[in-house]
Design a protein around this motif. Structure first.
Motif, short mmCIF file in Angstrom:
data_model
loop_
_atom_site.label_atom_id
_atom_site.label_comp_id
_atom_site.label_asym_id
_atom_site.label_seq_id
_atom_site.Cartn_x
_atom_site.Cartn_y
_atom_site.Cartn_z
N GLY A 54 0.78 -1.23 0.00
CA GLY A 54 0.00 0.00 0.00
C GLY A 54 0.81 1.28 0.00
N ALA A 55 2.12 1.19 -0.22
CA ALA A 55 2.98 2.38 -0.12
C ALA A 55 2.60 3.43 -1.17
CB ALA A 55 4.44 1.99 -0.29
N TYR A 56 2.28 3.00 -2.39
CA TYR A 56 1.96 3.94 -3.46
C TYR A 56 0.46 4.17 -3.62
CZ TYR A 56 6.82 3.35 -4.94
OH TYR A 56 8.20 3.33 -4.98
N ASP A 57 -0.32 3.09 -3.51
CA ASP A 57 -1.75 3.21 -3.80
C ASP A 57 -2.64 3.18 -2.55
OD1 ASP A 57 -1.45 0.56 -3.07
OD2 ASP A 57 -1.81 -0.23 -5.08
N GLY A 58 -2.04 2.98 -1.36
CA GLY A 58 -2.84 2.94 -0.15
C GLY A 58 -3.67 1.69 -0.01
N ASN A 59 -3.44 0.67 -0.83
CA ASN A 59 -4.21 -0.56 -0.83
C ASN A 59 -3.27 -1.72 -0.53
OD1 ASN A 59 -5.83 -2.81 -1.38
ND2 ASN A 59 -6.85 -1.81 -3.10
N SER A 60 -3.46 -2.36 0.61
CA SER A 60 -2.58 -3.47 1.01
C SER A 60 -3.12 -4.82 0.59
CB SER A 60 -2.36 -3.45 2.53
OG SER A 60 -3.61 -3.54 3.20
N SER A 61 -4.21 -4.83 -0.19
CA SER A 61 -4.78 -6.09 -0.67
C SER A 61 -4.52 -6.30 -2.15
CB SER A 61 -6.30 -6.12 -0.42
OG SER A 61 -6.58 -6.03 0.96
N TYR A 62 -4.76 -5.27 -2.93
CA TYR A 62 -4.57 -5.35 -4.38
C TYR A 62 -3.86 -4.10 -4.86
CZ TYR A 62 -8.15 -8.98 -3.98
OH TYR A 62 -8.87 -10.09 -3.61
N ASP A 63 -3.20 -4.23 -6.01
CA ASP A 63 -2.55 -3.07 -6.60
C ASP A 63 -3.56 -2.21 -7.36
OD1 ASP A 63 -0.01 -3.35 -5.66
OD2 ASP A 63 0.84 -4.21 -7.49
N GLN A 64 -3.23 -0.92 -7.49
CA GLN A 64 -4.00 0.02 -8.28
C GLN A 64 -3.03 0.89 -9.07
OE1 GLN A 64 -6.61 0.96 -4.46
NE2 GLN A 64 -7.47 2.05 -6.22
N ALA A 65 -3.42 1.29 -10.28
CA ALA A 65 -2.59 2.20 -11.06
C ALA A 65 -2.55 3.55 -10.37
CB ALA A 65 -3.14 2.33 -12.48
N VAL A 66 -1.38 4.18 -10.39
CA VAL A 66 -1.15 5.39 -9.59
C VAL A 66 -0.63 6.53 -10.47
CG1 VAL A 66 0.07 6.37 -7.61
CG2 VAL A 66 -0.58 3.95 -7.60
#
Length: 588
Positions: free
Chosen positions: A169-181
């Motif tokens: 979650g360092a870049y997208d704030g989501n510790s479950s799945y990735d998100q484009a940032v």
């Protein structure tokens, strides 16, 4: 309706079955690790790919993108609203100032780092338009960081690719799945190796347009791709998002921006509406804060009622009053909005020798109309004259943030080999206000000292050639003076510098005698080695004078004289015999 029909028609044309098949073949042929089996089909290698090759999901994880297409009319020449023509081309062609600056700076950097890639900044603009609508219309701060995060949907496999969290979650704030940032929509796993520091603040931030644009440029230039070649260009775009429609959309915007574009203030760019993951309209975040959901919308003011006729009836209802309206939210002005003009904050004299760095640096001060300094404003310094003089790093454009005193200092200029005047302009990024024009002068390379490297006398017999070559060393203020122009002449005397028509000479390309050589140049070590010297039949002492640009001069003596005559040893004589009889052998 006509514009909408034309837009849909173009969209249909760009997605024909032939184009889809061709692009699909390209995508398959450039996929990392792809090989061909015995039947000619595609297989995938079992070898573990490198980080840059592990891009099966593209830079964005094949996240949704905006599918809006550019207007049919060309932005260049720009249509005029006063003539009643469609001005949508002018509006769409505008790119927010900071965003446009980031694209052009990335192109300049890649031109130096990877010249064989031939990355056009218009390609970054096309991808930025499709991915985030140019950072949501240029909603970025003075450093280029988005005012609010730009995140794609979580890639949980529900209608999208399945990419579980890779960055905690360092870049997208989501510790479950990735998100484009960010404005170029990098997924965290790609940003981990592709991220770059484009604005020199020591950080690699996907939410910063300078960092993201430079990272996108490096991403598109990997594998040795040459983006001036259409096949490599297609491969690069498909590697960003493996979609035929994505390729066609990006190519449409690329060609549109190539026909012309212009800079507009940050935060005023047009926002896209249609996204690839929705059949309906998707409205991006507004550029100004909206009314909170809990607040009731203000009622529309009722028209003022006419005064009723006086019927004498006391039960006449009072006239309806118009409820007060809620004032629209306002956005506080940015520092850039308050700038009225720029002032020259440094010296007016800029001079350097060709190939050297200028000792003085250009600086500009941002001021309000009252003369007050304005901090945190981006000032762009641009070399606009026809010259090979650039800023340090080889770039002709440099953008600098003003400090607390409102001053922005440009990087040092480095003179090229072209001599003459150089013009640099300072302007405010995102504002059309009075700027500053600087003039610099590039002088030719010069030497102030010229000495002969050897001490041996230079002599020759009439009609012969000098055995030793003439070598000299040039310096300027004690340092090696390289690439300095020089002239060598056989002069008549120390007081008469005109060319002598007798004595030693050089030979030209045709073997003819010449006594003046021009166009000579010192080498990288400041050395100047003259060609072979010859002598005619005239004996005497002659002078060779060598002069460099800058006035360094040395005069060398050349002697032409006949060789001394050889003396024979005395003949042997007989010693007479005292007895009067001849001696059988000579007496020593």
């Amino acid at each position: 309706m006509a514009a909408q029909f034309g837009r849909r028609l173009r969209k249909g044309v760009t997605t024909t079955a032939v184009a889809a098949a061709a692009v699909a073949a390209l995508a398959a042929s450039q996929a990392p690790g792809a090989t061909t089996d015995g039947q000619g089909g595609q297989t995938t290698s079992d070898a573990m790919p490198s980080p840059e090759e592990a891009a099966d999901a593209g830079a964005t994880g094949n996240s949704p993108y905006y599918t809006d297409l550019p207007p049919l009319n060309s932005p260049n020449p720009a249509p005029s609203a006063s003539t009643g023509t469609d001005t949508s081309g002018v509006t769409e062609a505008g790119i927010p100032a900071t965003v446009l600056d980031a694209y052009k700076r990335a192109e300049a950097t890649l031109r130096e780092k990877k010249p064989g890639c031939n990355l056009p900044w218009q390609l970054l603009a096309a991808i930025g338009k499709v991915e985030s609508g140019q950072a949501r219309g240029g909603r970025v701060d003075a450093d280029g960081t988005t005012l609010s995060p730009i995140l794609g949907p979580q890639l949980d496999g529900n209608g999208f690719a399945l990419i579980k969290d890779t960055d905690d979650g360092a870049y997208d704030g989501n510790s479950s799945y990735d998100q484009a940032v960010g404005p170029m929509q990098f997924i965290p796993s790609t940003w981990e190796w592709a991220g770059r520091d484009g604005n020199g603040d020591g950080r690699e931030d996907p939410n910063n347009i300078y960092d993201a644009a430079l990272a996108a440029g490096h991403y598109l230039c990997r594998f040795g791709w040459d983006l001036s070649d259409q096949r490599d260009l297609d491969r690069a775009i498909l590697s960003y998002n493996q979609s035929t429609e994505y390729l066609n959309t990006v190519m449409s915007w690329l060609e549109y921006y190539r026909r012309g574009t212009h800079e507009i203030p940050d935060g005023t760019g047009t926002l896209p509406r249609d996204r690839s993951d929705s059949t309906g309209t998707v409205r991006p975040s507004p550029t100004a804060p909206s009314t909170p959901p809990s607040a009731s919308p203000s009622p529309k003011p009722s028209p003022k009622p006419e005064k009723p006729a006086d019927s004498g009836t006391p039960n006449t209802p009072p006239p309806t009053t118009t409820p007060p309206t809620t004032p629209p939210p306002t956005t506080p002005p940015t520092p850039t909005d308050t700038v009225d003009h720029l002032e020259n904050a440094g010296t007016a004299q800029f001079t350097a020798m060709a190939g050297d760095a200028f000792t003085e640096r250009m600086s500009a001060r941002a001021e309000t109309d009252a003369g007050k300094a304005v901090a945190k404003v981006r000032i762009r310094f641009t070399v606009i004259s026809d010259t090979d003089t650039t800023f340090t790093g080889g770039e002709s454009v440099a953008t600098v943030l003003t400090d607390s005193s409102g001053v922005a200092v440009a990087p040092a200029l480095r003179a090229g080999e072209k001599t003459g005047s150089v013009i640099v302009q300072a302007t405010v990024v995102g504002r059309t206000v009075k700027g500053v024009t600087y003039r610099a002068t590039v002088t030719e390379r010069a030497a102030d000292t010229l000495v002969r490297t050897g001490t041996k006398e230079l002599t020759c017999t009439p009609g012969g050639e000098f055995a030793d070559a003439v070598e000299l060393k040039a310096t300027y203020e004690g340092a090696v003076a390289d690439k300095v122009a020089a002239t060598a002449t056989i002069v008549k005397s120390a007081e008469d510098p005109t060319e002598n028509d007798k004595g030693p000479y050089f030979k030209d390309a045709d073997g003819k005698a010449v006594r003046t050589l021009s166009g000579l140049t010192t080498d990288a070590d400041g050395l100047l080695k003259l060609p072979q010297l010859y002598a005619d039949d005239t004996e005497g002492t002659f002078l060779l004078r060598v002069t460099t640009a800058g006035g360094a001069t040395v005069t060398i003596e050349l002697t032409v004289a006949a060789a001394p005559a050889e003396t024979e040893p005395p003949a042997e004589t007989e010693t007479p015999d005292p007895s009067g009889s001849p001696s059988a052998s000579p007496t020593a």
